[in-house]
Design an enzyme around this catalytic site. Structure first.
Site, PDB file in Angstrom:
ATOM      1  N   CYS A  22       0.062   3.845   2.727  1.00  0.00           N
ATOM      2  CA  CYS A  22       0.347   3.412   4.008  1.00  0.00           C
ATOM      3  C   CYS A  22       1.744   3.766   4.169  1.00  0.00           C
ATOM      4  CB  CYS A  22       0.301   2.122   4.166  1.00  0.00           C
ATOM      5  SG  CYS A  22      -1.278   1.371   3.904  1.00  0.00           S
ATOM      6  N   CYS A  64       0.855  -1.138   0.139  1.00  0.00           N
ATOM      7  CA  CYS A  64      -0.117  -0.023   0.148  1.00  0.00           C
ATOM      8  C   CYS A  64       0.826   1.417  -0.001  1.00  0.00           C
ATOM      9  CB  CYS A  64      -1.037  -0.046   1.164  1.00  0.00           C
ATOM     10  SG  CYS A  64      -1.818   1.483   1.502  1.00  0.00           S
TER      11      CYS A  64
END
Length: 302
Positions: free
Chosen positions: A34, A31
């Site tokens: 993230c 991600c």
């Protein structure tokens, strides 16, 4: 920052949140957002210096936890307090927005300092160090002037030690709130009881005089209340409540509920601090407080 799995979730998240807010960051190695928010969260955890705890959960590896929280996209952050989720946000928010989110829920630096001082004061009391306890409570009130619990503990301890003048000085900043905050009102009623005895040169003679008045007229509520205040002034709590019950059994609403309100004030004063428990659980109650609370209910509801 701590990596959490199903194995340590209970200890690192649920139990930890009973003491400190826990921010759970659901993420995954693939991600991109993230990787943006992760360093920001770690930086803020360091800046907030213990005001919240950051944990990370790999939503790919810990799908059971992700499903339990209803995670549909990442990054998603969930804040827990007292074992329960209270708020959250999705996406890689900028640092300013994350700080605004945290500031809604986590204690201020002064509040954290005050809580530490309160805990140290209780430890000092357990060790019999009264002066040490008073000093730590003074520091707690100074760090967080709006911390009514710390102020309650400070004024109560000063009164127990007979330091009435200092207790009144410590109480003065919140005296205007006493009518709206029950525990503060309870302290004021205790101080009023002590003031009422200031000019009593011989408490034993005064008690005998009140006993004679009550023996002559069981419904002499003024004498009964004066007797209860005299007992309160010398910390004879159960005897004071017994006298107030005598009033309540005969006239529940006497003097605008004065006996009941004073009885409740005594319960507030004598009740020891309750330990923190999980959401939905009931902390254990002091046996004396429990007994006299039941007696009050029995009389008032009869």
């Amino acid at each position: 920052m701590i990596d959490v799995t199903i194995a340590n979730f209970e200890a690192e998240v649920i139990e930890a949140s009973m003491q400190t807010p826990v921010l759970v960051d659901f993420w995954a190695p693939w991600c991109g957002p993230c990787k943006v928010i992760g360093p920001i969260l770690e930086k803020l955890e360091a800046e907030y210096a213990g005001r919240f705890k950051l944990v990370k959960i790999d939503s790919d590896q810990e799908q059971q936890l992700a499903q339990a929280f209803g995670i549909r996209s990442i990054p998603t952050c969930v804040l827990l307090k007292n074992g329960q989720p209270v708020d959250g946000f999705m996406g890689a928010l900028p640092e300013g927005q994350i700080k605004a989110f945290l500031d809604k829920h986590v204690p201020s630096a002064g509040e954290v300092e005050a809580e530490a001082d309160e805990a140290a004061a209780h430890e000092a009391l357990a060790d019999g160090d009264m002066e040490g306890a008073i000093e730590r409570l003074r520091q707690a009130v100074q760090a967080a002037p709006d911390n009514d619990d710390a102020r309650f503990d400070l004024v109560k301890l000063l009164l127990e030690l007979g330091e009435d003048d200092e207790a009144k000085v410590a109480f003065a900043p919140v005296i205007a709130k006493a009518g709206a905050v029950r525990r503060l009102d309870s302290l004021k009623r205790w101080m009023d009881a002590r003031d009422a005895q200031a000019n009593v040169a011989d408490p034993e003679s005064r008690m005998a005089e009140l006993d004679a008045a009550i023996a002559a007229n069981k419904r002499n509520f003024d004498a009964r209340f004066a007797r209860a205040q005299l007992l309160m002034a010398y910390n004879q709590w159960t005897a004071a409540m017994d006298e107030l019950l005598e009033i309540l059994m005969r006239d529940k609403a006497w003097s605008e509920d004065l006996a009941r309100k004073t009885y409740i004030a005594i319960l507030d004063v004598i009740e020891p601090p309750k330990p923190k428990v999980a959401e939905g659980q009931v902390p254990p109650e002091d046996p004396v407080v429990a007994t006299y609370r039941r007696r009050l209910s029995s009389v008032v509801l009869s």
